[in-house]
Design an enzyme around this catalytic site. Structure first.
Site, PDB file in Angstrom:
ATOM      1  NE  ARG A 164      13.829   9.133  23.930  1.00 53.95           N
ATOM      2  CZ  ARG A 164      14.598   8.099  23.546  1.00 53.95           C
ATOM      3  NH1 ARG A 164      14.601   7.675  22.288  1.00 53.95           N
ATOM      4  NH2 ARG A 164      15.371   7.494  24.412  1.00 53.95           N
ATOM      5  CE  LYS A 206       5.158  -0.175  -0.887  1.00 53.68           C
ATOM      6  NZ  LYS A 206       4.982  -1.644  -1.020  1.00 53.68           N
ATOM      7  CE  LYS A 214       4.285   1.826  -8.501  1.00 49.42           C
ATOM      8  NZ  LYS A 214       4.200   1.842  -7.032  1.00 49.42           N
ATOM      9  CD  GLU A 274       3.926  -2.686 -10.757  1.00 58.19           C
ATOM     10  OE1 GLU A 274       4.365  -1.787 -10.013  1.00 58.19           O
ATOM     11  OE2 GLU A 274       2.780  -3.170 -10.624  1.00 58.19           O
ATOM     12  CG  ASP A 285       4.434  -6.252  -8.867  1.00 60.24           C
ATOM     13  OD1 ASP A 285       5.186  -6.090  -7.884  1.00 60.24           O
ATOM     14  OD2 ASP A 285       3.197  -6.206  -8.802  1.00 60.24           O
TER      15      ASP A 285
END
Lengths: 282, 282, 282, 282, 282, 282
Positions: D102, D137, D169, D200, D221
């Site tokens: 597994r 992510k 950002k 960005e 973006d």
């Protein structure tokens, strides 16, 4: 008063013990049956008389699961208490307390068991010059805590590991060609100025050779009482004398009365029952 | 035959135990007295009769310090042996063997002590339907190994932690408003299809309520023998019955003869002496 | 209400995730652009509808980088929310919040994705007796959290690992000489009184043999709907029946209507999209 | 050919995954049903077509439980294979193989799922200048492996964490008083000579300011296709252009045809199904 | 102002250092001689002039042993101070402060030593375009902290490890068949859009080939001053130029005046004396 | 010959150092430029004369990345070598060797630097009774290795941490009410039979009080040469005398000639340059 270990040394043991018990899903009984906001007010209390050790383990276990829990110790480590004595009071989140209970009891019970047994040995030799010391026969992972428990019982610590003192045994002597004197000589040559050297001998015949290069301590392994007395007489303060082997609560007094300085007892940590402690809701 | 634990579970415990013993400087006695290339041929041998457990700990301790050491087990875990039995033979670097000796003995001695004591309980109930099981009163950090040792002695394991079965005790019942039935109901509702539910009761008065929502196991806590017999009669196979509290080698046979299915014994792990094992040069 | 995991189980995962993201030098963007004393007031908000899970991960991530940050949850785990819902408010050091943002979102997004998908399955079988359960097909390192997320979605957990229940599959049966009955017999003999035994079968032909030694659960692997119905009829409550294989949102209702007790769905954890959550400055 | 990660980076993940699955007692099913000396000969085989990634995880999982197991890879990571392809053959101890199964499948399935999805994106933009890149992510604890899987699928890696590149950002810009140019200026001043700076922007209106202090990369973006084209035209090679937001398999080709250099796709790692792989006895 | 590292990165180093110093029994001197409730009021003060770095290490060491201790920094990291300057004041439990003293001083002394030496190099090149950068010749386990100390001294960081930038050296070139151009080409093809590529050359003869595929940085290894000047002239801004080899406080100014952009100095971290700091009771 | 540390103590340090250098993506330069199957044949060679220490670190670093690499040491730790001496030869996978190079050199260079400096001090006092010892001013995380390096240089180790000997300093004396004698008395009462007690004094005026309770060692802190001689005369062998403070290569001979037993030198570990060692392709 017994000097507590810093939390820095105790907390990782407590945290690992909790993690072992909580497993992957946490306390599924408390999750099923106890409302998340329920409060609990409990007391750790002895079921038998004994010497307390490990209150910090209980405090840290509770704090780990409920940082806001109020923990109040009512005795101190090293204290001799009767059966039924309240050791500490905890007020906090009910789930947290119930989940931490077994970890707290496993650690405090074991350490108090060691302290209690140590105290029996210490009391048995009261009035003699002999000090009761432990060995390296401790539970893997708990050495620092178990040696602390020995101190709580009035005992003294032997070395903590293979690296903080030299202790020459028969196999080491064999590796030096069988010469006790040569083994001690090598050890003294290698030892730093803050490292003590101890040598174990099997009989009086090795004593003079053992002393030749001035070790700090000579261990008399399984000596008869007569031979111990003779060793004490011959050494006459030139080295600390440690009795080892065949020590139990029946024999320890007679051994102490031979005049040896130190009596080491493996059973203090390798064969000890927990002190029975429980957690009672108030 | 007892199924061994995978090395993956045992090796970290052995490695941590060695690190604890070696400290920051390693074995300074061996460094001083034993030539780096010296070889040693030794045998682990029992000093007392008992049931062996933990041979893998000894093997892994030796392998960690001398990966080339030859370790040959001469018995298997779970075997009952006499005093003086050779358990395993090791041939390898002398320093490595001497440095690993205490770690190997501490683990194997403790596990064999547990296995030996478990066997005594198992033998005491021979011929009854009762199985001897352990508790969560294990040494922090060693639960998997100590529960393995119980299996080596012929015992069976209770749950491994707070997360693999539900066990409802008095404090949980109190948190449910004092209703045994309600506590079991909540637990059954929450439990997954592979999770068993056990409930502890203090007296026969709680039995019917306890059974109402069909728990898998009912623990009879500190019941008299008569009450146990009555519980067995009334339950009549609808739940497994576990006897708990006041169990010792004097009482366990009578408890087993009441017809309970399971007898749990905290002392198997919380108050056990090591089996005396030594390392002898050949 | 879903019972939260204790922080003790969650914090190490969060801490490791932060360490992985911070690397060796920390957040060099925040260091370059954000004054060290700047404050930030933010809200975690959903971009899509779903079921929330993992608020504690977000709280702990923020607390790790700014212990003084104020974190206020505005919903609870397990709650079904619309797109645009504010989940939690955080006020604290700007750098800390920006550095913890991705860790918080990665964990909460993934867990909420699992909870959301689970809820879809649970809703799909509403009104039947079937419960939706997960499998061991979880992300390495996140099993406890992902199984918690399944609970948040209304699902129930299958076993947590290889050690908390016995599940006999075809390869195990082959190792027992091909006899289903023998495999179950061995498992029942070995299992403790708190360990359940489940056996997987491939067709109705194995059913009688599977039941012979009374396992707790029988898994019907890739059965047709007719065969499931027949199995339900034949077993008649003597064991829990678990359907497995070929389960998706299109098929699950029909499976549930066959009368099986449990339906296990690997996709709950092995093939799930994150729930889209963002962090908005207020 | 894809360059494999060194075992030093992969083995700890595999070991932790095994430990999580083995829990405290190991694989109790294998212990009950599979003789300790039984051998097994198995093949990992795909049930669906896809791109392979993570063969080393399977190899290391097997080796951890049976160091003598023979593992033979039959394809290489990065290879596109059909359903029913044998990926690797393993011969070894039956219990070890079944216990590691597994863990091996969970890791290899997930990584192959990522590689497969990445390949779809890469194929979709074939013939354009655009490269497909991942994001941060990723699954906590698996970043290095998941980014490796992206490479196996033909993708390229974005930064590995907060510390190996600067990515400015909107919140960072706000912290600089709202000036894009000032944020880039600070970043360039702080950045070492081996650290790139990316900024960005939300719209064409910010483009000139963004370029003023010569960042290495500008992220567009959620730009419309027209605005992307316009940005490509205006920037004219002075910075690398990254498209981000709203990217899926339907939109990615059109985005690539605007002339951007890089397209980042969070879904590569945050919303990916496992590639279905099984273990078949031979 | 120097941006501090988050505690999340520093605390594990401090905790490990304390554990290393406390060993198994803690500070046995403090336990023997200092009453458990004694308080202490101390000041960290420089014995020599220098640049401060590592105040957070001192704060965290104290907080670990006495969470209630009051720590007040009187300067900031990166500040140039005279001998005899008070850096921070601590008031708390006497044992805790004495036990944490060495850990605090070892870390702060070493980091301040690095910052001080870095500042000397930075001052030596004042007025030139050259920046002083470190290397990977750092102390194992302390890279993040030592690179932070370089920043405190006004230096800039080279790459943090093998994974955050490509740096092609002679052995890599040899593995590409001896072609500098080919090595750079491969690196550029493999590098992500946020990864810089640097190539090291041994002489002017390699310069054109090195530039062919447009690396971000060219390292001039052990170039003469004349050759550096020539390289600066020829490259004319097409790549950043880094001088390396034979750099010391006597040579660094002349190197900087050749017009190179970056000068890397291994000695900043591999051969640095601690800044002498002491702890004085108030 | 110097006794090597067991791999068990060294390997974790090497592994952590490699992990720190490899980061999340491994050696991206080797991945880009070196074919995966390329072989390399290299020699570690000194660029300067010195005393070697840390060959095991180099061996273990190579073995960690290529378990099949052949590593052949050509000198032994503790050996004095000339510039240009080949220390060890390695043959193995090219990427592995290049990726492990810096870790190997960082550790071996630092340890050899310590050994080399120690040897200079040891040579400077040749013919006197004085031994050169280190202090606790070591690099956090490397204490065991750095103290080993001191032994390689012919030095002797002071205590390894706060727990293996008692060393009373001015702050401890202050905590005992300012009485040196009382501080020593408490320490002796607390110390186990294998624990030595040392006390630091600032001037001859404290000497008699210091000796009153028979400490094992007296440290003369910053004594003038005349006062040291006087202390040697007065103590007359009743305690080991350690000189401390103001020791450097210019002063150490004169200090040794006063007749003190031990001279401790913090600079051995806190302010030492690496021995310049390189890796040359053969």
């Amino acid at each position: 008063m017994i000097e507590p270990l810093p939390d820095t040394l105790v907390a990782p043991v407590v945290r690992a013990a909790l993690a072992e018990d909580l497993g992957r899903a946490g306390d599924i009984t408390a999750q099923a049956c106890v409302p998340p906001d329920a409060r609990l007010n409990v007391v750790f209390a002895t079921r038998k008389a004994g010497v307390v050790s490990g209150l910090d383990c209980a405090r840290l276990a509770m704090a780990e699961l409920d940082p806001q829990a109020r923990f109040e110790a009512m005795v101190v480590d090293g204290e001799q208490v009767q059966a039924g004595t309240a050791l500490a009071r905890v007020e906090g989140n009910a789930r947290a307390i119930l989940s931490a209970e077994r970890t707290a009891l496993n650690l405090m019970g074991r350490l108090s068991g060691i302290a209690t047994l140590t105290r029996e040995y210490v009391d048995a030799v009261a009035g003699t010059r002999a000090r009761i010391v432990d060995t390296r026969k401790t539970t893997p992972g708990l050495r620092a805590l178990e040696k602390y428990a020995v101190r709580c019982g009035g005992g003294v610590n032997h070395r903590f590991g293979l690296d903080d003192a030299i202790l020459i045994k028969d196999n080491h002597i064999a590796a030096c060609g069988g010469s006790v004197a040569e083994a001690v000589r090598r050890a003294k040559a290698q030892a730093g100025h803050l490292t003590k050297v101890e040598v174990e001998i099997d009989g009086l015949g090795q004593l003079d050779a053992a002393l030749e290069h001035r070790p700090d301590v000579v261990m008399l392994d399984n000596f008869s009482l007569d031979d111990m007395r003779e060793a004490v007489r011959r050494v006459d303060g030139r080295a600390v004398l440690e009795a080892s082997g065949g020590v139990n609560l029946q024999t320890v007094r007679a051994i102490a009365e031979t005049g040896v300085d130190v009596i080491s007892v493996g059973a203090l940590t390798h064969s000890v029952g927990v002190l029975d402690i429980g957690l009672d809701a108030v």
